[in-house]
Design an enzyme around this catalytic site. Structure first.
Site, PDB file in Angstrom:
ATOM      1  N   LYS A 112      -0.144   7.807  -7.392  1.00  0.00           N
ATOM      2  CA  LYS A 112      -0.686   7.403  -7.723  1.00  0.00           C
ATOM      3  C   LYS A 112      -1.598   6.176  -6.876  1.00  0.00           C
ATOM      4  CE  LYS A 112      -0.195   3.459 -10.780  1.00  0.00           C
ATOM      5  NZ  LYS A 112       0.692   2.104 -11.386  1.00  0.00           N
ATOM      6  N   HIS A 118      -4.189   4.115  -7.771  1.00  0.00           N
ATOM      7  CA  HIS A 118      -3.964   2.812  -8.072  1.00  0.00           C
ATOM      8  C   HIS A 118      -3.056   1.664  -8.230  1.00  0.00           C
ATOM      9  CE1 HIS A 118      -3.685   4.790 -12.035  1.00  0.00           C
ATOM     10  NE2 HIS A 118      -4.069   3.011 -12.577  1.00  0.00           N
TER      11      HIS A 118
END
Length: 238
Positions: free
Chosen positions: A117, A119
């Site tokens: 991921k 963000h």
């Protein structure tokens, strides 16, 4: 007339929680007996699907059985319970909750994402971050080839200088992995940490042989014989 040796037939004696766990797997429709074709192509007289644990009660009880087995094997000598994605995520969460309840120690849960991921809560991990000095127990449903450990071992060891205390699965199928040993023994030999299961199929078949659960015999003589024949072909070297 030959004299008796005085030896009694060997019987597997299981702790009470293990007996309850075997019945729990059957009642939850997780462990089934019949004719099944496994992903490996093997024709098997039994099949386990941990995805059938779907209710709150089932997950609560499952976490308790794992917590008891992990405590028996590793004591309190660990800090993090790591569950590989995807099935290991609910297993790790349910078990750390149960561990806190049963043994009064706060264990952190950690899992991996399939994709990094980039963000918000960035990175490859869910739950707790890993830090130097963490002692980690890995939790899975069942291990047949060790592939998930191949994938997750480098992920978690790259995050920090951790110590992997061991691996706990729910069922040891007791059959050949990539070689002649079972997958759990192969993992132990390859990575150097302890491996264990809540119960083994050896324990399961002996405990359930001609035993009624909810009014039906789970493993009758015919199924028992089929399991024995299966292990003549695919049983692991002990």
């Amino acid at each position: 007339m030959e004299e008796s040796s005085g030896l009694l037939p060997c019987r597997i004696i299981m702790e009470q929680y293990k007996q309850e766990f075997v019945q729990f797997m059957v009642e939850s429709d997780v462990l089934k007996f019949g004719d099944f074709t496994l992903k490996s192509g093997r024709k098997s007289p039994f099949f386990m699907n941990a995805g059938a644990y779907v209710t709150g009660y089932q997950l609560m009880k499952l976490g308790e059985y794992y917590a008891q087995a992990i405590h028996d094997k590793f004591g309190d000598d660990f800090d993090v319970l790591f569950g590989p994605a995807y099935k290991g995520i609910p297993l790790s969460v349910a078990t750390v909750i149960a561990y806190s309840k049963l043994f009064g120690k706060e264990i952190r849960y950690c899992s991996n994402r399939k994709e990094v991921k980039d963000h918000g809560d960035v990175g490859i991990l869910l739950g707790s971050k890993l830090k130097d000095g963490d002692r980690v127990v890995i939790i899975e449903d069942v291990t047949t080839s060790g592939k998930s450990i191949e994938e997750t071992f480098p992920i978690i060891t790259e995050q920090a200088k951790i110590e992997i205390k061991g691996l706990m699965v729910s069922l040891n199928r007791c059959e050949k992995g990539k070689g002649e040993k079972c997958a759990l023994d192969e993992i132990k030999d390859l990575y150097g940490f302890e491996t264990a299961a809540i119960v083994s199929m050896d324990e399961v078949k002996e405990y359930l042989h001609n035993k009624e659960i909810n009014g039906r015999v789970v493993i009758d003589d015919a199924i028992y014989a089929a399991i024995e024949d299966y292990y003549k072909l695919y049983g692991a070297v002990k």
